[in-house]
Write an enzyme that holds these catalytic residues in place. Sequence first.
Site, PDB file in Angstrom:
ATOM      1  N   GLY A  11      38.728  39.823  32.286  1.00  0.00           N
ATOM      2  CA  GLY A  11      39.207  38.782  32.635  1.00  0.00           C
ATOM      3  C   GLY A  11      37.903  39.208  34.547  1.00  0.00           C
ATOM      4  N   VAL A  23      34.699  50.996  46.977  1.00  0.00           N
ATOM      5  CA  VAL A  23      33.771  53.019  45.917  1.00  0.00           C
ATOM      6  C   VAL A  23      32.600  52.903  46.613  1.00  0.00           C
ATOM      7  CG1 VAL A  23      33.607  53.183  43.467  1.00  0.00           C
ATOM      8  CG2 VAL A  23      35.546  51.651  43.879  1.00  0.00           C
ATOM      9  N   ARG A  78      34.617  41.487  27.104  1.00  0.00           N
ATOM     10  CA  ARG A  78      35.570  42.233  26.499  1.00  0.00           C
ATOM     11  C   ARG A  78      35.131  42.613  25.430  1.00  0.00           C
ATOM     12  NH1 ARG A  78      38.672  37.613  28.301  1.00  0.00           N
ATOM     13  NH2 ARG A  78      40.354  38.841  29.047  1.00  0.00           N
ATOM     14  N   GLY A 108      42.864  44.940  33.019  1.00  0.00           N
ATOM     15  CA  GLY A 108      43.975  44.991  33.632  1.00  0.00           C
ATOM     16  C   GLY A 108      44.547  45.932  32.536  1.00  0.00           C
ATOM     17  N   ASP A 109      45.775  45.799  31.910  1.00  0.00           N
ATOM     18  CA  ASP A 109      45.919  46.883  31.283  1.00  0.00           C
ATOM     19  C   ASP A 109      45.370  46.808  29.515  1.00  0.00           C
ATOM     20  OD1 ASP A 109      47.103  44.311  30.014  1.00  0.00           O
ATOM     21  OD2 ASP A 109      49.113  44.863  29.115  1.00  0.00           O
ATOM     22  N   THR A 131      43.684  41.763  38.072  1.00  0.00           N
ATOM     23  CA  THR A 131      43.549  40.664  37.256  1.00  0.00           C
ATOM     24  C   THR A 131      44.877  39.418  38.022  1.00  0.00           C
ATOM     25  OG1 THR A 131      45.119  40.431  35.244  1.00  0.00           O
ATOM     26  CG2 THR A 131      45.642  41.982  35.973  1.00  0.00           C
ATOM     27  N   ASP A 133      47.158  37.211  36.442  1.00  0.00           N
ATOM     28  CA  ASP A 133      48.345  37.436  36.287  1.00  0.00           C
ATOM     29  C   ASP A 133      49.012  37.988  36.860  1.00  0.00           C
ATOM     30  OD1 ASP A 133      46.311  35.905  34.356  1.00  0.00           O
ATOM     31  OD2 ASP A 133      46.390  37.419  33.102  1.00  0.00           O
ATOM     32  N   ASP A 135      50.290  40.857  35.339  1.00  0.00           N
ATOM     33  CA  ASP A 135      51.115  41.191  34.601  1.00  0.00           C
ATOM     34  C   ASP A 135      51.117  42.589  34.249  1.00  0.00           C
ATOM     35  OD1 ASP A 135      48.919  41.193  33.422  1.00  0.00           O
ATOM     36  OD2 ASP A 135      48.778  40.842  32.006  1.00  0.00           O
ATOM     37  N   ARG A 168      53.971   9.311  41.887  1.00  0.00           N
ATOM     38  CA  ARG A 168      54.044   9.565  39.804  1.00  0.00           C
ATOM     39  C   ARG A 168      53.818  11.255  40.426  1.00  0.00           C
ATOM     40  NH1 ARG A 168      47.129   7.342  39.658  1.00  0.00           N
ATOM     41  NH2 ARG A 168      48.062   5.093  39.666  1.00  0.00           N
ATOM     42  N   MET A 175      46.861  29.177  35.492  1.00  0.00           N
ATOM     43  CA  MET A 175      46.850  30.253  35.043  1.00  0.00           C
ATOM     44  C   MET A 175      47.946  31.652  35.374  1.00  0.00           C
ATOM     45  SD  MET A 175      42.470  30.747  35.405  1.00  0.00           S
ATOM     46  CE  MET A 175      41.692  30.969  33.407  1.00  0.00           C
ATOM     47  N   ARG A 177      48.470  33.313  31.540  1.00  0.00           N
ATOM     48  CA  ARG A 177      48.644  34.547  30.566  1.00  0.00           C
ATOM     49  C   ARG A 177      50.577  34.414  29.906  1.00  0.00           C
ATOM     50  NH1 ARG A 177      44.615  39.016  29.010  1.00  0.00           N
ATOM     51  NH2 ARG A 177      45.139  40.118  30.820  1.00  0.00           N
ATOM     52  N   GLY A 191      57.427  23.950  47.096  1.00  0.00           N
ATOM     53  CA  GLY A 191      58.911  23.306  46.225  1.00  0.00           C
ATOM     54  C   GLY A 191      59.240  22.536  45.461  1.00  0.00           C
ATOM     55  N   ARG A 275      51.212  12.056  35.372  1.00  0.00           N
ATOM     56  CA  ARG A 275      49.774  12.287  35.145  1.00  0.00           C
ATOM     57  C   ARG A 275      49.580  14.453  35.178  1.00  0.00           C
ATOM     58  NH1 ARG A 275      45.892   8.951  37.023  1.00  0.00           N
ATOM     59  NH2 ARG A 275      46.330   7.123  36.201  1.00  0.00           N
ATOM     60  N   GLN A 283      41.014  29.741  40.188  1.00  0.00           N
ATOM     61  CA  GLN A 283      41.736  30.352  40.068  1.00  0.00           C
ATOM     62  C   GLN A 283      41.058  31.618  40.684  1.00  0.00           C
ATOM     63  OE1 GLN A 283      45.939  29.128  38.102  1.00  0.00           O
ATOM     64  NE2 GLN A 283      44.304  27.968  37.102  1.00  0.00           N
TER      65      GLN A 283
HETATM   66  P1  ADP Z   1      42.645  43.440  30.375  1.00  0.00           P
HETATM   67  O1  ADP Z   1      41.728  44.486  30.873  1.00  0.00           O
HETATM   68  O2  ADP Z   1      42.643  42.104  31.694  1.00  0.00           O
HETATM   69  O3  ADP Z   1      43.933  43.943  29.794  1.00  0.00           O
HETATM   70  P2  ADP Z   1      41.596  42.893  27.902  1.00  0.00           P
HETATM   71  O4  ADP Z   1      42.638  43.235  26.930  1.00  0.00           O
HETATM   72  O5  ADP Z   1      40.736  41.741  27.466  1.00  0.00           O
HETATM   73  O6  ADP Z   1      41.649  42.602  29.125  1.00  0.00           O
HETATM   74  O7  ADP Z   1      41.023  44.180  27.470  1.00  0.00           O
HETATM   75  C1  ADP Z   1      40.098  44.476  28.489  1.00  0.00           C
HETATM   76  C2  ADP Z   1      38.686  45.179  27.376  1.00  0.00           C
HETATM   77  O8  ADP Z   1      39.267  46.801  26.903  1.00  0.00           O
HETATM   78  C3  ADP Z   1      38.802  45.434  26.157  1.00  0.00           C
HETATM   79  O9  ADP Z   1      37.895  44.190  25.364  1.00  0.00           O
HETATM   80  C4  ADP Z   1      38.588  46.710  24.736  1.00  0.00           C
HETATM   81  O10 ADP Z   1      37.154  46.145  25.181  1.00  0.00           O
HETATM   82  C5  ADP Z   1      38.819  47.125  26.200  1.00  0.00           C
HETATM   83  N1  ADP Z   1      40.563  47.711  25.558  1.00  0.00           N
HETATM   84  C6  ADP Z   1      41.564  46.370  25.621  1.00  0.00           C
HETATM   85  N2  ADP Z   1      42.870  47.866  24.831  1.00  0.00           N
HETATM   86  C7  ADP Z   1      42.369  48.992  24.641  1.00  0.00           C
HETATM   87  C8  ADP Z   1      42.969  50.090  23.568  1.00  0.00           C
HETATM   88  N3  ADP Z   1      44.132  49.788  22.805  1.00  0.00           N
HETATM   89  N4  ADP Z   1      41.789  50.941  23.722  1.00  0.00           N
HETATM   90  C9  ADP Z   1      40.487  51.007  23.278  1.00  0.00           C
HETATM   91  N5  ADP Z   1      40.229  50.150  24.331  1.00  0.00           N
HETATM   92  C10 ADP Z   1      41.067  48.808  24.698  1.00  0.00           C
END
Ligand code: ADP
Length: 349
Positions: A11, A23, A78, A108-109, A131, A133, A135, A168, A175, A177, A191, A275, A283
Amino acid sequence: MFKIGVLTSGGDAPGMNAAVMSVAKSAALYGIPLVGIKRGYNGLLRKSASLYDDMEELRLDTVLDIADLPGTYLRTARCKEFMEPKWREFAANTLREMGIGGLVVIGGDGSFHGAEFLCQLGIPCIGIPGTIDNDLPYTELTLGYDTAVNVCVDAIRAIRATSRSHDRPHVVEVMGRHCGDIALTAAVSTGAEIVIVPEVRWSVEDVAQRLNRQLNKGNTRATIVVAEGCWEAMEPFDMYNFLNSHGKKCFEGEPISANRFASILKRMCGMVEVRSTVVGYTQRGETPSARDSAFAFEAGHLAVRLLRDGISNQVIGMHNGKVFYQSIGEALQTKREFRRGLYDLVNNM
Ligand code: ADP
């Protein structure tokens, strides 16, 4: 000298452009040519008709213009194929053919898992956490998180002002996740009276009771901040029967949402109106905060320095306000500690 590649993946997050700019500046400083890879790992799979759609030689003057822009200039996406070994080998070969001897992955991860695989295929990679998130437990800050929280804080403050005018209560969905950090920090900062996160089981009846207590105290602008992933931590509730028997049409199997939740609370608490607002993509598309931009700048520079010095398979993070690096494998194994004390403080006052 080899070239360096940079890509943004997963994302989008405010600060990704600032990291790319950093970079680019650092690569220029060390005289290393830089290639921008488009749409995450997709750009390495050469799926587009023209090479320019997949990769672009990143000139410093192009990049200097984008640092404070939200979104990601390189685009992000992705890439399903990257989960398969044969496509990762294809990507590694593309990098070798292009003379790219090091890759900076901002994501992200999931993106870091991909980078770890590329390292195993002989492509040195450095990850920068991007990210909203927050996370990634190995680091106390991910690019975009601070900006996203600030967007939520602005939104909640504005909502609370109008909630007060109209008596109200309001449900605000933010967000994050499966991670409740944005919700929790935004709730603390404004608050808000109630916060609901995916990390803690909760029930509709309990929230209604707590809202009632606020209403009985005369607090008719009470705000319930909910994290987008919180619905999965909800105790079973028969929304279909409850709403239909209280005069609100609802179809069987319809998922709960902030809007539906507000309808339920309105009826449970006997209010004229409750509401809801979903803060949503604002975000992600906001201009990065100073904190995110500064972290991006430091992280981008460190990433290039590491690749220049032959150090690979690392991710960059922030600890006690200082930028550091750690191996991807170790970083991804770090266990997350939910700030339960803060959560209790919000909900018990
Ligand atoms: P984020 O990087 O924010 O966690 P995603 O989990 O959607 O987002 O991962 C982003 C991209 O990273 C995926 O579309 C894929 O190309 C690659 N990716 C995710 N998980 C793996 C994995 N286990 N092995 C190889 N590539 C991965």
